[in-house]
Design an enzyme around this catalytic site. Structure first.
Site, mmCIF file in Angstrom:
data_model
loop_
_atom_site.group_PDB
_atom_site.id
_atom_site.type_symbol
_atom_site.label_atom_id
_atom_site.label_comp_id
_atom_site.label_asym_id
_atom_site.label_seq_id
_atom_site.Cartn_x
_atom_site.Cartn_y
_atom_site.Cartn_z
ATOM 1 N N ASP A 39 -37.320 52.158 -15.600
ATOM 2 C CA ASP A 39 -36.618 52.958 -15.718
ATOM 3 C C ASP A 39 -37.547 54.691 -14.677
ATOM 4 O O ASP A 39 -38.070 54.908 -15.039
ATOM 5 C CB ASP A 39 -36.252 54.422 -16.915
ATOM 6 C CG ASP A 39 -35.420 53.756 -17.409
ATOM 7 O OD1 ASP A 39 -34.236 52.681 -16.876
ATOM 8 O OD2 ASP A 39 -35.703 53.497 -18.828
ATOM 9 N N GLU A 213 -22.149 54.456 -13.554
ATOM 10 C CA GLU A 213 -22.320 54.063 -14.432
ATOM 11 C C GLU A 213 -23.919 55.078 -15.478
ATOM 12 O O GLU A 213 -23.337 55.669 -16.293
ATOM 13 C CB GLU A 213 -23.288 52.765 -15.022
ATOM 14 C CG GLU A 213 -23.385 52.700 -16.527
ATOM 15 C CD GLU A 213 -22.427 52.013 -16.877
ATOM 16 O OE1 GLU A 213 -21.099 51.917 -16.499
ATOM 17 O OE2 GLU A 213 -22.773 51.031 -18.426
ATOM 18 N N GLU A 332 -61.815 54.332 -10.929
ATOM 19 C CA GLU A 332 -61.058 53.379 -12.103
ATOM 20 C C GLU A 332 -61.333 51.684 -11.761
ATOM 21 O O GLU A 332 -60.093 51.303 -11.518
ATOM 22 C CB GLU A 332 -59.856 54.265 -12.396
ATOM 23 C CG GLU A 332 -59.704 55.612 -12.705
ATOM 24 C CD GLU A 332 -61.426 56.117 -13.530
ATOM 25 O OE1 GLU A 332 -61.445 55.616 -14.187
ATOM 26 O OE2 GLU A 332 -61.897 56.600 -12.990
ATOM 27 N N GLU A 334 -58.921 50.402 -13.733
ATOM 28 C CA GLU A 334 -57.353 50.689 -14.394
ATOM 29 C C GLU A 334 -56.669 51.324 -12.483
ATOM 30 O O GLU A 334 -55.240 50.914 -13.247
ATOM 31 C CB GLU A 334 -56.853 50.739 -15.669
ATOM 32 C CG GLU A 334 -57.051 52.666 -15.292
ATOM 33 C CD GLU A 334 -57.759 53.495 -15.648
ATOM 34 O OE1 GLU A 334 -59.694 52.916 -15.722
ATOM 35 O OE2 GLU A 334 -58.395 54.604 -15.684
HETATM 36 O O1 FUB Z 1 -33.969 52.187 -20.385
HETATM 37 C C1 FUB Z 1 -32.876 52.750 -21.709
HETATM 38 C C2 FUB Z 1 -32.067 53.066 -20.858
HETATM 39 O O2 FUB Z 1 -31.212 52.277 -19.875
HETATM 40 C C3 FUB Z 1 -31.493 54.319 -19.394
HETATM 41 O O3 FUB Z 1 -31.712 55.071 -19.952
HETATM 42 C C4 FUB Z 1 -30.523 53.227 -18.536
HETATM 43 O O4 FUB Z 1 -30.790 53.885 -17.258
HETATM 44 C C5 FUB Z 1 -31.061 52.438 -18.841
HETATM 45 O O5 FUB Z 1 -32.167 51.451 -17.679
#
Ligand code: FUB
Length: 455
Positions: A39, A213, A332, A334
Site C-alpha cells: 500500500d 474496488e 546511513e 540503511e
Molecule cells: O493492505 C490491506 C488492504 O489491502 C488495503 O487497505 C487495500 O487497499 C488492499 O491493498
C-alpha cells in the site's frame, strides 16, 4: 522472522546465481527486500520522496498488519529505512488492521490518514496521525476516529484553493471537505456516485456494477483531477478516472496497470519528482511473496500529451537514478538499493542500523559519485564476535575488492565503535557493494559509513 527471510533470501541468491549468466541486469524492484511492504503512499518534501507503506508480517495468511513504515529517497534508487513511526498502539482506540493510508504536509505538520478497526464498534474507521517531520514520530491527532463508516483506504488531496479533501471507500466511494486544521471536516460525509460512466463497467457481480474496488489515489495535474484506484477484485488491476472538479463528475479513462505480479490486490501512488512522474504499486515479487506478503515497487512514466496515463508494466529493474549519492558525507547504512540477507533495527544512536548480518550478506548502493577517487572508508559498527569484516567492493557483491575493514568485538550489538581502512580503485560514479564476511552466526551491525579522500 529474520530466520524465515534469510532462508528465502538464500534460496533467491542461489536461484539468482543460476540465472545470472542469462540475465545479468540487476533488479532494484521491489524497493525494500528485508521486510514485506504494501500500500505505497509517496510524498515529495524538500527534495526527497517519503514513502509511507504498510507492513505485511512474514508468513501472513491474511492482511495481518500491525504497523506502518516510512522510507525515503533523493534519487529513486537508494531508499533509507526510517523504521516504524506509527503503529496500532498509536491509536488507543484501534484494535487491528493497519491498512492503506496516505500522508500529506500542511503548514509544517505531517498528517497521516489511515484505516484501522475501531475496538468499540468493530468497524473500520479513519484515524489521523500527526508529526512535526515526515519521518515522525506520529501521535494520534484526535484520540478518536476522524470519520467512521466501516470503509477503508483514505487518500488526501489539498486543492490549489487550499481546500483539502479526504476520499476513501470499499465498496463505496466517499469524501469529506477537511477543514484547514486537517483533523476536522465540514459539509458532512458525501458519497460519490459509482456510475459505469465514471468508474467503468464490471461484469459478473450485480452488487458491484463498476470497476471501482478500493485504494483511491486522488490528485490534480494541469487543472484535471485524477482518481487512480484498485479495480475489479480479484485479482485487481489499476484503473483511473478524471474529473473537472475534485467532486466530479468522474469519467472512466481505462487501465494504468493490468493485473499482474502475484498479489491479488494492488494499490496506486503517483508523484512527480525531479522532472519525472512515478507510479508506485505493490506485488508479490519477493521470495515467499504473495497476496498477504506483498512488496512495494515503482516505475517511471510519462503522461501522454493529452494528460492520459499510459498502461504500465511491472519491472524488476525499476526506474533509473535521478541523482548521485555523495559518499563523502555520512550515509546511513540503511540507505539501500538492494539488500541481500540483511535486516534493520532501531539504533541506540538514533534512526535505524543494519543488523542480523551473516557471512556473504551484502548491501548495494547505486550511483555513488566517487569523483577522483576515495582513499579511506569509515564505518560505525558493532559486534559481539571478533574477526568479521566489511568488504568494500564494486562491480558486484563479489566484484573488485577496494578495501576491507576489520570489525572488533565491541561487547554488544548496540555498543558502537568507528573503524577505518584504506580503499583504492573507487573512482567516477559507480555502484558500491558492502559485503560482510567472517565466521558463522550474526557477524556485525552497521549504523553509518563515509568515504574520505587524501592521504
Ligand atoms: O493492505 C490491506 C488492504 O489491502 C488495503 O487497505 C487495500 O487497499 C488492499 O491493498
Amino acid at each position: 522472522m529474520a530466520t524465515t527471510r534469510k532462508f528465502w533470501t538464500r534460496i533467491a541468491v542461489v536461484a539468482g546465481l543460476l540465472l545470472a549468466a542469462a540475465a545479468p541486469a540487476s533488479a532494484d524492484n521491489p524497493i525494500v527486500q528485508h521486510i514485506y511492504t504494501a500500500d505505497p503512499a509517496p510524498l515529495v518534501h524538500n527534495g526527497r520522496v517519503y514513502l509511507y507503506t504498510g507492513h505485511d508480517e512474514d508468513g501472513s495468511t491474511w492482511f495481518t498488519m500491525k504497523e506502518w513504515r516510512v522510507w525515503s529517497s533523493a534519487d529513486m534508487v537508494n531508499w533509507t529505512d526510517h523504521g516504524s513511526p506509527m503503529n496500532l498502539g498509536t491509536f488507543s482506540w484501534a484494535s487491528k488492521d493497519a491498512w492503506a493510508g496516505q500522508a500529506v504536509e500542511r503548514n509544517g505538520k505531517f498528517y497521516w490518514y489511515v484505516p484501522v478497526v475501531n475496538r468499540a464498534t468493530g468497524r473500520m474507521a479513519i484515524g489521523v496521525g500527526v508529526a512535526d517531520n515526515p519521518t515522525g514520530p506520529f501521535r494520534d491527532a484526535l484520540g478518536r476516529p476522524l470519520v467512521e463508516n466501516g470503509e477503508i483506504d483514505p487518500s488526501v488531496m489539498i486543492d490549489d484553493t487550499g481546500q483539502a479533501y479526504l476520499y476513501w471507500g470499499n465498496p463505496n466511494l466517499w469524501y469529506v471537505r477537511l477543514n484547514a486544521d486537517m483533523i476536522s471536516f465540514s459539509g458532512g460525509v458525501n458519497q460519490i456516485p459509482l456510475t459505469t460512466a465514471g468508474f467503468g463497467t464490471r461484469t459478473g457481480d450485480p452488487n458491484r456494477p463498476t470497476l471501482y474496488e478500493e485504494g483511491p489515489w486522488v490528485y490534480k495535474r494541469n487543472g484535471l483531477y485524477y482518481n487512480v484506484f484498485a479495480a475489479k477484485c480479484c485479482s485487481e488491476f489499476i484503473g483511473y478516472s478524471t474529473a473537472p472538479t475534485p467532486t466530479g463528475p468522474w469519467t472512466y479513462r481505462g487501465t494504468v496497470m493490468a493485473t499482474q505480479g502475484s498479489s491479488f490486490t494492488n494499490h496506486p501512488g503517483i508523484i512527480d519528482f525531479k522532472g519525472n512522474s512515478y507510479f508506485f504499486y505493490h506485488n508479490g515479487a519477493l521470495p515467499g511473496g504473495g497476496g498477504f506478503t506483498r512488496s512495494v515497487a515503482v516505475e517511471r512514466f510519462s503522461y501522454n500529451a493529452d494528460g492520459t496515463i499510459p498502461s504500465l508494466t511491472m519491472t524488476t529493474a525499476g526506474p533509473p537514478a535521478v541523482d548521485t549519492l555523495n559518499p563523502y558525507v555520512r550515509q546511513e547504512a540503511e540507505t539501500i538499493a538492494w539488500g541481500s540477507g540483511i535486516e534493520t533495527e532501531v539504533s541506540s544512536e538514533g534512526g535505524m542500523n543494519v543488523s542480523h548480518v551473516n557471512n556473504g550478506d551484502h548491501i548495494k548502493v547505486k550511483n555513488v559519485a566517487f569523483g577522483n577517487g576515495a582513499t579511506t572508508f569509515t564505518a560505525r559498527v558493532s559486534s559481539t564476535v571478533a574477526g568479521s569484516s566489511v568488504e568494500v567492493r564494486s562491480g558486484g557483491p563479489t566484484g573488485a575488492l577496494a578495501g576491507r575493514c576489520t570489525v572488533p568485538n565491541t561487547g554488544g550489538w548496540q555498543t558502537w565503535t568507528t573503524v577505518s581502512c584504506p580503499v583504492s580503485g573507487l573512482t567516477g560514479t559507480r555502484d558500491l557493494y558492502l559485503r560482510f564476511s567472517g565466521g558463522t552466526g550474526y557477524l556485525l551491525n552497521v549504523n553509518w559509513w563515509q568515504f574520505g579522500t587524501g592521504a
